[in-house]
Design a protein around this motif. Structure first.
Motif, PDB file in Angstrom:
ATOM      1  N   GLU A 118       0.823  -1.204   0.000  1.00 21.38           N
ATOM      2  CA  GLU A 118       0.000   0.000   0.000  1.00 21.38           C
ATOM      3  C   GLU A 118       0.859   1.257   0.000  1.00 21.38           C
ATOM      4  N   GLU A 119       2.025   1.176   0.632  1.00 17.25           N
ATOM      5  CA  GLU A 119       2.905   2.344   0.705  1.00 17.25           C
ATOM      6  C   GLU A 119       3.756   2.512  -0.548  1.00 17.25           C
ATOM      7  N   TYR A 120       4.203   1.409  -1.150  1.00 22.04           N
ATOM      8  CA  TYR A 120       5.187   1.495  -2.236  1.00 22.04           C
ATOM      9  C   TYR A 120       4.703   0.941  -3.575  1.00 22.04           C
ATOM     10  N   GLY A 121       3.483   0.427  -3.602  1.00 25.74           N
ATOM     11  CA  GLY A 121       2.934  -0.029  -4.876  1.00 25.74           C
ATOM     12  C   GLY A 121       3.130  -1.512  -5.112  1.00 25.74           C
ATOM     13  N   TYR A 122       2.238  -2.053  -5.911  1.00 25.44           N
ATOM     14  CA  TYR A 122       2.239  -3.492  -6.163  1.00 25.44           C
ATOM     15  C   TYR A 122       3.209  -3.912  -7.259  1.00 25.44           C
ATOM     16  N   ASP A 123       3.961  -2.945  -7.821  1.00 22.64           N
ATOM     17  CA  ASP A 123       4.953  -3.317  -8.826  1.00 22.64           C
ATOM     18  C   ASP A 123       6.251  -3.803  -8.191  1.00 22.64           C
ATOM     19  N   VAL A 124       6.351  -3.741  -6.850  1.00 21.73           N
ATOM     20  CA  VAL A 124       7.498  -4.324  -6.164  1.00 21.73           C
ATOM     21  C   VAL A 124       7.340  -5.842  -6.171  1.00 21.73           C
ATOM     22  N   ARG A 125       8.275  -6.523  -6.789  1.00 24.58           N
ATOM     23  CA  ARG A 125       8.191  -7.982  -6.908  1.00 24.58           C
ATOM     24  C   ARG A 125       8.820  -8.636  -5.674  1.00 24.58           C
ATOM     25  N   MET A 126       8.146  -9.665  -5.177  1.00 23.44           N
ATOM     26  CA  MET A 126       8.603 -10.373  -3.986  1.00 23.44           C
ATOM     27  C   MET A 126       8.869 -11.842  -4.307  1.00 23.44           C
ATOM     28  N   GLY A 127       9.999 -12.328  -3.843  1.00 21.88           N
ATOM     29  CA  GLY A 127      10.287 -13.750  -3.919  1.00 21.88           C
ATOM     30  C   GLY A 127      10.398 -14.304  -2.514  1.00 21.88           C
ATOM     31  N   PHE A 128       9.701 -15.402  -2.218  1.00 17.43           N
ATOM     32  CA  PHE A 128       9.660 -15.937  -0.857  1.00 17.43           C
ATOM     33  C   PHE A 128      10.143 -17.382  -0.830  1.00 17.43           C
ATOM     34  N   THR A 129      10.835 -17.722   0.247  1.00 15.11           N
ATOM     35  CA  THR A 129      11.210 -19.103   0.526  1.00 15.11           C
ATOM     36  C   THR A 129      10.894 -19.370   1.990  1.00 15.11           C
ATOM     37  N   VAL A 130      10.228 -20.486   2.258  1.00 17.13           N
ATOM     38  CA  VAL A 130       9.897 -20.877   3.633  1.00 17.13           C
ATOM     39  C   VAL A 130      10.880 -21.951   4.077  1.00 17.13           C
ATOM     40  N   GLU A 131      11.579 -21.694   5.161  1.00 11.60           N
ATOM     41  CA  GLU A 131      12.598 -22.608   5.668  1.00 11.60           C
ATOM     42  C   GLU A 131      12.709 -22.445   7.176  1.00 11.60           C
ATOM     43  N   PHE A 132      13.592 -23.224   7.786  1.00  9.18           N
ATOM     44  CA  PHE A 132      13.879 -23.072   9.197  1.00  9.18           C
ATOM     45  C   PHE A 132      14.982 -22.031   9.397  1.00  9.18           C
ATOM     46  N   SER A 133      15.145 -21.586  10.628  1.00 10.00           N
ATOM     47  CA  SER A 133      16.013 -20.442  10.908  1.00 10.00           C
ATOM     48  C   SER A 133      17.475 -20.674  10.524  1.00 10.00           C
ATOM     49  N   LEU A 134      18.014 -21.852  10.816  1.00 13.93           N
ATOM     50  CA  LEU A 134      19.431 -22.089  10.553  1.00 13.93           C
ATOM     51  C   LEU A 134      19.764 -22.032   9.063  1.00 13.93           C
ATOM     52  N   PRO A 135      19.055 -22.766   8.193  1.00 11.88           N
ATOM     53  CA  PRO A 135      19.351 -22.623   6.762  1.00 11.88           C
ATOM     54  C   PRO A 135      19.056 -21.229   6.226  1.00 11.88           C
ATOM     55  N   LEU A 136      18.056 -20.542   6.789  1.00 12.37           N
ATOM     56  CA  LEU A 136      17.791 -19.169   6.368  1.00 12.37           C
ATOM     57  C   LEU A 136      18.971 -18.269   6.699  1.00 12.37           C
ATOM     58  N   THR A 137      19.536 -18.425   7.884  1.00 12.46           N
ATOM     59  CA  THR A 137      20.680 -17.615   8.294  1.00 12.46           C
ATOM     60  C   THR A 137      21.879 -17.869   7.392  1.00 12.46           C
ATOM     61  N   ASN A 138      22.145 -19.130   7.101  1.00 12.88           N
ATOM     62  CA  ASN A 138      23.274 -19.462   6.223  1.00 12.88           C
ATOM     63  C   ASN A 138      23.060 -18.906   4.815  1.00 12.88           C
ATOM     64  N   ALA A 139      21.824 -18.973   4.333  1.00 14.07           N
ATOM     65  CA  ALA A 139      21.528 -18.442   2.998  1.00 14.07           C
ATOM     66  C   ALA A 139      21.620 -16.918   2.969  1.00 14.07           C
ATOM     67  N   LEU A 140      21.239 -16.271   4.067  1.00 10.66           N
ATOM     68  CA  LEU A 140      21.372 -14.814   4.142  1.00 10.66           C
ATOM     69  C   LEU A 140      22.840 -14.418   4.030  1.00 10.66           C
ATOM     70  N   LYS A 141      23.714 -15.124   4.715  1.00  7.64           N
ATOM     71  CA  LYS A 141      25.148 -14.821   4.655  1.00  7.64           C
ATOM     72  C   LYS A 141      25.728 -15.101   3.270  1.00  7.64           C
ATOM     73  N   ALA A 142      25.104 -16.032   2.544  1.00  6.10           N
ATOM     74  CA  ALA A 142      25.535 -16.325   1.175  1.00  6.10           C
ATOM     75  C   ALA A 142      24.893 -15.390   0.151  1.00  6.10           C
ATOM     76  N   GLN A 143      24.137 -14.377   0.633  1.00  2.00           N
ATOM     77  CA  GLN A 143      23.479 -13.358  -0.187  1.00  2.00           C
ATOM     78  C   GLN A 143      22.394 -13.941  -1.093  1.00  2.00           C
ATOM     79  N   GLU A 144      21.781 -15.047  -0.652  1.00  4.29           N
ATOM     80  CA  GLU A 144      20.659 -15.603  -1.393  1.00  4.29           C
ATOM     81  C   GLU A 144      19.366 -14.865  -1.087  1.00  4.29           C
ATOM     82  N   TYR A 145      19.316 -14.157   0.041  1.00  8.05           N
ATOM     83  CA  TYR A 145      18.155 -13.362   0.424  1.00  8.05           C
ATOM     84  C   TYR A 145      18.595 -11.947   0.773  1.00  8.05           C
ATOM     85  N   ASP A 146      17.689 -11.000   0.547  1.00  7.54           N
ATOM     86  CA  ASP A 146      17.910  -9.632   1.027  1.00  7.54           C
ATOM     87  C   ASP A 146      17.613  -9.536   2.515  1.00  7.54           C
TER      88      ASP A 146
END
Length: 316
Positions: free
Chosen positions: A121-149
């Motif tokens: 609502e604030e920035y418009g629906y043209d902002v594209r989102m990619g989502f992955t559902v995982e557990f915290s540990l693999p998410l943290t490792n992937a964040l450090k590998a720059q797989e997620y913002d």
């Protein structure tokens, strides 16, 4: 012939524009340069290539056969370069662009959809989102590998490069089958489980390590462990005599014949879920915009900001 390394991008763009307009004055105007500057640029390019690229026909500037061949070769390359620059630059725009987000399942049915609605609502629906559902540990490792913002996860130990912003809390409950002897109780103390087999989270994960510290403080230890509430509740449904200590999430509601019982000696805000990002990596404007929206959206984040402000005032 000289190396192509001495040919500049500005020369190529000047050549492309002049080839398309075939008029020196109009091309110079669209390029925001003077006509003499454009003329010198084309002459330098012809010198580097060793062939004439244009000839004059009245007031028109016509490409030679070499010019036409050169245009065919570089035009699509420059267009692709422009498209690539625009795509990357869009990530830095205040609207548009894209975000890659990893999240634990815990918040995907309530908190996260409401936050996304606020952000769009604030920035418009043209902002594209990619989502992955995982557990915290693999998410943290992937964040450090720059797989997620950004990720939504439990706080991991010993991660000084990651910034954690508190978003919401989840209470810890005892889950039992309706035939269990605790089923009619209004509350239970952790110490009452000292002689009972029970299920909880696996050590080695951020949440599991947090639970292990809690259990050590109360002198108890689970005999069965899993990573998530769904599998823990399966244990309880399968074995009516085994209770489980877990976060109060939507996964428990999928099962019939189970009860959630408050734990007397555990505060309701026991577990915090964080929005996390790698503070060592440059953040685009759209990433910062999402963080700002999340901080305004989250009551816990607002409370933490107020407390930080009060601490700063008292220190001064």
């Amino acid at each position: 012939m000289n190396s192509s390394a001495s040919i500049s991008l500005s020369q190529l763009y000047n050549f492309k524009k002049l080839s398309e307009l075939q008029h020196m004055t109009r091309a110079a105007k669209e390029l925001y340069i003077t006509q003499p500057t454009l003329s010198l640029s084309i002459k330098a390019l012809e010198h580097e290539l060793g062939v004439p690229l244009f000839y004059r026909e009245g007031r028109q500037i016509r490409p030679t056969k070499h010019g036409r061949e050169f245009y065919d070769k570089i035009s699509s390359v420059l267009d692709e370069l422009d498209a690539g620059i625009a795509a990357v630059r869009s990530h830095g725009a205040p609207s548009g662009g894209s975000l890659s987000i990893g999240t634990i399942p815990t918040i995907q049915h309530d908190f996260l959809p409401a936050l996304l609605q606020q952000f769009w609502e604030e920035y418009g629906y043209d902002v594209r989102m990619g989502f992955t559902v995982e557990f915290s540990l693999p998410l943290t490792n992937a964040l450090k590998a720059q797989e997620y913002d950004l990720i939504f996860a439990s706080k991991a130990d010993n991660e000084p490069g990651i910034s954690y912003l508190p978003m919401l809390t989840k209470r810890l409950v005892l889950v039992v089958h309706e035939q269990h002897r605790f089923a009619k109780r209004d509350s239970v103390r952790l110490s009452e489980l000292s002689d009972l087999p029970f299920a909880s989270y696996r050590p080695g994960t951020p949440l599991g390590n947090e639970m292990r510290r809690l259990f050590d403080a109360h002198g108890i230890e689970p005999s069965i462990d899993y990573d998530d509430e769904f599998n823990l509740t399966i244990v309880i449904v399968s074995n009516h005599q085994v209770p489980g200590i877990m976060l109060d999430t939507f996964a428990i509601e999928r099962f019939d014949h189970v009860r959630k019982i408050p734990l007397e000696d555990v505060p309701d805000d026991f577990h915090i879920i964080y929005l996390a990002y790698d503070k060592r990596i440059f953040r685009s404007r759209i990433v910062d915009s999402f963080i700002e929206t999340a901080l305004r959206f989250s009551p816990l984040a607002r409370k933490a900001a107020v407390q930080a402000g009060e601490s700063a005032l008292s220190a001064s």
